[in-house]
Scaffold this active site. Structure first.
Site, PDB file in Angstrom:
ATOM      1  N   MET A 192       0.836  -1.200   0.000  1.00 14.03           N
ATOM      2  CA  MET A 192       0.000   0.000   0.000  1.00 14.03           C
ATOM      3  C   MET A 192       0.867   1.245   0.000  1.00 14.03           C
ATOM      4  SD  MET A 192      -3.284  -0.589  -0.060  1.00 14.03           S
ATOM      5  CE  MET A 192      -4.059   0.818   0.731  1.00 14.03           C
ATOM      6  N   CYS A 193       0.321   2.314  -0.474  1.00  9.90           N
ATOM      7  CA  CYS A 193       0.978   3.625  -0.494  1.00  9.90           C
ATOM      8  C   CYS A 193      -0.079   4.672  -0.190  1.00  9.90           C
ATOM      9  CB  CYS A 193       1.591   3.919  -1.868  1.00  9.90           C
ATOM     10  SG  CYS A 193       2.777   2.697  -2.469  1.00  9.90           S
ATOM     11  N   ARG A 194       0.316   5.914  -0.187  1.00  7.91           N
ATOM     12  CA  ARG A 194      -0.600   7.043  -0.204  1.00  7.91           C
ATOM     13  C   ARG A 194      -0.186   7.916  -1.390  1.00  7.91           C
ATOM     14  NH1 ARG A 194      -5.026   5.917   2.612  1.00  7.91           N
ATOM     15  NH2 ARG A 194      -4.456   4.173   1.241  1.00  7.91           N
ATOM     16  N   ASN A 251      -1.617   3.239  -6.147  1.00  9.72           N
ATOM     17  CA  ASN A 251      -1.766   2.859  -4.750  1.00  9.72           C
ATOM     18  C   ASN A 251      -2.402   1.475  -4.721  1.00  9.72           C
ATOM     19  OD1 ASN A 251      -2.247   2.652  -1.992  1.00  9.72           O
ATOM     20  ND2 ASN A 251      -4.149   3.823  -2.112  1.00  9.72           N
TER      21      ASN A 251
END
Length: 245
Positions: free
Chosen positions: A1-3, A114
């Site tokens: 996951m990322c933002r 994302n």
């Protein structure tokens, strides 16, 4: 996951986009509220913009954003009308190195993703590589599903939203042959004139994504709202969002 986050509007200091708000993208690197997996985004960060010559430019670092000593100088001096940012939480098995750090740029586009494709290397990577024209396939430098998704988007034709739609359709078609897999597929792409994004997933709930069409005179797409302003609305899953000038 990322933002991830993207801004389009009047020229804006990088600091305003990156870390000047109560729940900025920088803060989300260590204090994200809506992560579906992981707890921090400490595996690198990056930002993309368009230079005076109209070509995309990116700054990427494998350090967490809070540990990168270049952030202050960049944030208080760079001013642009478009920004695309990412703080990364690496998917296990996909290395923390420069080649795998977003955002990616190529063919006049800047892109951020994302999410992840479960067991990407063992399932969809070879199929995706076979789909790509040699001129695009040979530009892939890392091993992330994100960079392959960007290559697939670049190969499509039409508007930015149509490119996302066509790429997403292919990925879903391939995922259906591995119906036990999960995929998180929030994507943002820009050509410097407009920004297109989609909130999407396969066999699971889509990651969070919000839109504000009047943020400080411009418009923003972000994984989480930057502040408590009432103008933030959640993007509808499986719908495409386009920000124009």
């Amino acid at each position: 996951m990322c933002r991830i986050a993207a801004y389009l509007g009047p020229p804006c200091l990088l600091r305003e986009f990156l870390d000047a708000t109560p729940h900025s993208l920088a803060r989300q690197s260590w204090d994200a509220r809506e992560m579906a997996s992981a707890t921090v985004n400490a595996d690198g960060w990056g930002v993309g913009w368009y230079a005076e010559d109209g070509r995309p430019a990116v700054y990427r670092h494998t350090l967490p954003i809070w540990a990168d000593g270049n952030v202050d100088a960049l944030a208080r001096t760079l001013r642009r009308r478009l920004w695309v940012g990412n703080v990364r939480s690496a998917t296990p098995g996909l290395g923390t190195d420069h080649a795998n750090t977003q955002p990616f740029a190529g063919n006049g586009l800047i892109f951020a993703h994302n999410g992840y494709i479960q067991d990407f290397a063992a399932t969809l990577r070879a199929r995706m590589r076979a789909e790509l024209a040699p001129a695009i396939e040979q530009t892939i430098n890392g091993n992330t599903d994100s960079e392959y998704l960007f290559a697939l988007v670049r190969q499509q034709t039409g508007s930015l939203a149509e490119r996302l739609r066509k790429a997403l359709h292919l990925v879903r078609e391939w995922l259906e042959k591995h119906d036990e897999l999960k995929a998180l597929l929030n994507m943002v792409v820009t050509d410097g004139r407009e920004i297109a994004a989609v909130r999407s997933a396969f066999n699971t709930e889509a990651p969070s994504l919000y839109v504000h069409d009047a943020w400080r005179g411009g418009a923003v797409i972000a994984s989480e709202p930057f502040d408590a302003d009432a103008g933030w609305t959640a993007a509808v899953p499986e719908r495409f969002v386009t920000l124009g000038p």
